[in-house]
Design a protein around this motif. Structure first.
Motif, PDB file in Angstrom:
ATOM      1  N   PHE A 330       0.831  -1.200   0.000  1.00  0.00           N
ATOM      2  CA  PHE A 330       0.000   0.000   0.000  1.00  0.00           C
ATOM      3  C   PHE A 330       0.868   1.254   0.000  1.00  0.00           C
ATOM      4  CE2 PHE A 330      -2.349   3.374   2.106  1.00  0.00           C
ATOM      5  CZ  PHE A 330      -3.546   3.384   1.394  1.00  0.00           C
ATOM      6  N   GLY A 331       1.948   1.210   0.832  1.00  0.00           N
ATOM      7  CA  GLY A 331       2.869   2.350   0.865  1.00  0.00           C
ATOM      8  C   GLY A 331       3.524   2.583  -0.474  1.00  0.00           C
ATOM      9  N   ARG A 332       3.933   1.458  -1.122  1.00  0.00           N
ATOM     10  CA  ARG A 332       4.568   1.589  -2.437  1.00  0.00           C
ATOM     11  C   ARG A 332       3.565   2.108  -3.461  1.00  0.00           C
ATOM     12  NH1 ARG A 332       6.451  -2.907  -2.409  1.00  0.00           N
ATOM     13  NH2 ARG A 332       4.926  -4.095  -3.621  1.00  0.00           N
ATOM     14  N   ASN A 333       2.340   1.520  -3.430  1.00  0.00           N
ATOM     15  CA  ASN A 333       1.308   1.979  -4.365  1.00  0.00           C
ATOM     16  C   ASN A 333       0.927   3.434  -4.090  1.00  0.00           C
ATOM     17  OD1 ASN A 333       1.227  -0.507  -5.611  1.00  0.00           O
ATOM     18  ND2 ASN A 333      -0.413  -1.271  -4.302  1.00  0.00           N
ATOM     19  N   TYR A 334       0.872   3.763  -2.791  1.00  0.00           N
ATOM     20  CA  TYR A 334       0.543   5.141  -2.433  1.00  0.00           C
ATOM     21  C   TYR A 334       1.617   6.093  -2.962  1.00  0.00           C
ATOM     22  CZ  TYR A 334      -0.074   9.355   0.379  1.00  0.00           C
ATOM     23  OH  TYR A 334      -0.230  10.656   0.783  1.00  0.00           O
ATOM     24  N   GLN A 335       2.890   5.658  -2.808  1.00  0.00           N
ATOM     25  CA  GLN A 335       3.983   6.512  -3.278  1.00  0.00           C
ATOM     26  C   GLN A 335       3.916   6.689  -4.793  1.00  0.00           C
ATOM     27  OE1 GLN A 335       6.130   8.068  -1.202  1.00  0.00           O
ATOM     28  NE2 GLN A 335       6.888   9.188  -3.002  1.00  0.00           N
ATOM     29  N   LEU A 336       3.657   5.546  -5.477  1.00  0.00           N
ATOM     30  CA  LEU A 336       3.527   5.631  -6.932  1.00  0.00           C
ATOM     31  C   LEU A 336       2.340   6.513  -7.315  1.00  0.00           C
ATOM     32  CD1 LEU A 336       4.215   1.897  -7.890  1.00  0.00           C
ATOM     33  CD2 LEU A 336       5.756   3.857  -8.222  1.00  0.00           C
ATOM     34  N   ALA A 337       1.213   6.276  -6.648  1.00  0.00           N
ATOM     35  CA  ALA A 337       0.033   7.077  -6.950  1.00  0.00           C
ATOM     36  C   ALA A 337       0.272   8.546  -6.635  1.00  0.00           C
ATOM     37  CB  ALA A 337      -1.169   6.552  -6.157  1.00  0.00           C
ATOM     38  N   SER A 338       0.966   8.792  -5.490  1.00  0.00           N
ATOM     39  CA  SER A 338       1.261  10.169  -5.107  1.00  0.00           C
ATOM     40  C   SER A 338       2.146  10.848  -6.151  1.00  0.00           C
ATOM     41  CB  SER A 338       1.927  10.195  -3.736  1.00  0.00           C
ATOM     42  OG  SER A 338       2.262  11.509  -3.347  1.00  0.00           O
TER      43      SER A 338
END
Length: 409
Positions: A330-338
């Motif tokens: 989720f953190g990685r996806n959040y970072q990518l999404a961010s």
């Protein structure tokens, strides 16, 4: 000289000391004897009086005792007579009831005799059964001994080892259907670690909880083999196989060191060298499984509870792992999404800026178009041809033509 006065006449005469002493002695002796005789008489008189008194008292006491004894005798006679009557009555009653007692006693004696005969017969049958079982076991033991002796004389080392494994497998399969219904007993064919044991035994409860596991190794060799092996030579490798295959116990079924008093006594515990390891002769192959299995079966409930706790711990660990994995993803996806969101914002800002410039350009174009339209509206043919003589002539001719072509009404 001593003087002596006569008591009768009062005459005084002198006597020599020696004579005086003799006279005094005679007088003393005479007086003493006289007094003694008087005392004796007095003593005799007192004695006689006392004897008489004692005799009288004794007589009275004797008569009193005789009277008392006579009374007691009469009482005893009366009691004896009464007792005889009671005895006669009791004897009469006892004789009448004795027949029933004798009949009951005869029945009890007969029952006891029957039970004794049955017990003797049962004891004889048991003794006969024990003798037969002992003879069967002795015969089986002799046959086993003969079997292994024959094996040693007829087969090679490899054949001996393989035959010993086959023998143990056959002995287990004889009891698998009755004593080891849920048990696993198969060859160890997993040699990924570079080595493997001969057989693995596992058993579980009805709910599938494993409560016992044993790694087996079978070893034998010919009597004519030049270099003799010892059981201890295989302990380290067996312990390694036990650990790698996740077995609780390790058992070496061995015919090595056939003259060893230690290994010939039965089941030998060598846990002081390697944990939970035993050495047995082939005839103790089934007994060692039974002993370890029965001992472990008592702790099966604790093992099941432990397994449940382990499973709960594993579930919690899996949950934690999944949660951590979800957090990481989720953190990685959040970072990518961010990052993409920021880029999108930047692109939107750029687009907005571009649109703003486009808007300004369009607004500027619209103004220019309006001015151009105003100029276009103000434009006439005359203005266009005002400075062009040729065009002015052409338009003049066109006007004339239109006038000529106008129909008459």
């Amino acid at each position: 000289m001593a003087e002596i006065k006569c008591p009768k006449c009062g005459e005084v005469f002198q006597v020599e000391e020696a004579g005086y002493a003799a006279i005094v002695g005679q007088v003393r002796n005479a007086e003493f004897e006289k007094e003694l005789r008087e005392r004796e008489k007095q003593f005799e008189t007192a004695k006689n009086s006392e004897l008489t008194l004692l005799k009288a008292q004794n007589q009275m006491e004797k008569e009193r005792e005789i009277f008392s004894l006579r009374q007691e005798i009469e009482q005893l006679k009366s009691r004896i007579q009464t007792g005889e009557q009671e005895k006669a009555l009791a004897v009469t009653q006892a004789v009448s009831g004795q027949k029933d007692e004798l009949n009951e006693k005869d029945k009890i004696i007969l029952q006891l005799q029957n039970r004794l005969q049955a017990a003797e017969k049962d004891g004889q049958l048991r003794e006969q059964s024990l003798k037969e079982n002992f003879e069967i076991q002795l015969k089986a033991k002799d046959e086993t001994i003969s079997f292994y002796k024959d094996l040693k004389t007829r087969m090679s080392t490899k054949m001996l080892g393989e035959t010993l494994e086959k023998h143990c497998e056959t002995e287990f399969n004889k009891l698998r259907a009755t004593a080891f219904q849920r048990a696993y007993f198969e060859k160890d064919n997993d040699a990924k670690s570079g080595s493997k044991g001969d057989y693995i035994f596992r058993d579980s409860t009805e709910d599938g909880t494993e409560f016992i596991s044993i790694m087996f190794e079978m070893k034998n060799e010919m009597d004519t083999t030049a270099t003799k092996h010892k059981n201890e030579d295989f302990f380290k490798e067996l312990d390694k196989d036990r650990t790698e295959k996740n077995c609780e116990y390790a058992v070496l079924v061995s015919l090595l060191e056939s003259d060893s008093e230690l290994y010939n006594t039965g089941i030998v515990d060598v846990s002081h060298k390697y944990p939970k390891m035993y050495v047995v002769r082939p005839q103790f192959f089934i007994p060692i499984i039974t002993l370890l299995r029965n001992a472990a079966l008592h702790s099966a409930d604790y093992r099941r509870q432990l397994a449940e706790v382990k499973n709960q711990h594993i579930d919690i660990s899996h949950f934690e792992d999944d949660l951590n994995d979800f957090k990481a993803k989720f953190g990685r996806n959040y970072q990518l999404a961010s990052d993409k969101f920021k880029k999108a914002i930047e692109e939107i800002d750029k687009t907005i800026d571009h649109l703003q410039k486009t808007k300004e350009a369009l607004l500027s174009s619209d103004n220019n178009l309006r001015l151009a339209n105003d100029k276009a509206q103000e434009l006439t043919v005359k203005k266009l041809v005002r400075k062009n003589a040729t065009m002015a002539q052409k338009f003049a001719e066109l006007e004339k033509t239109k006038e000529n072509d106008t129909p008459l009404i």
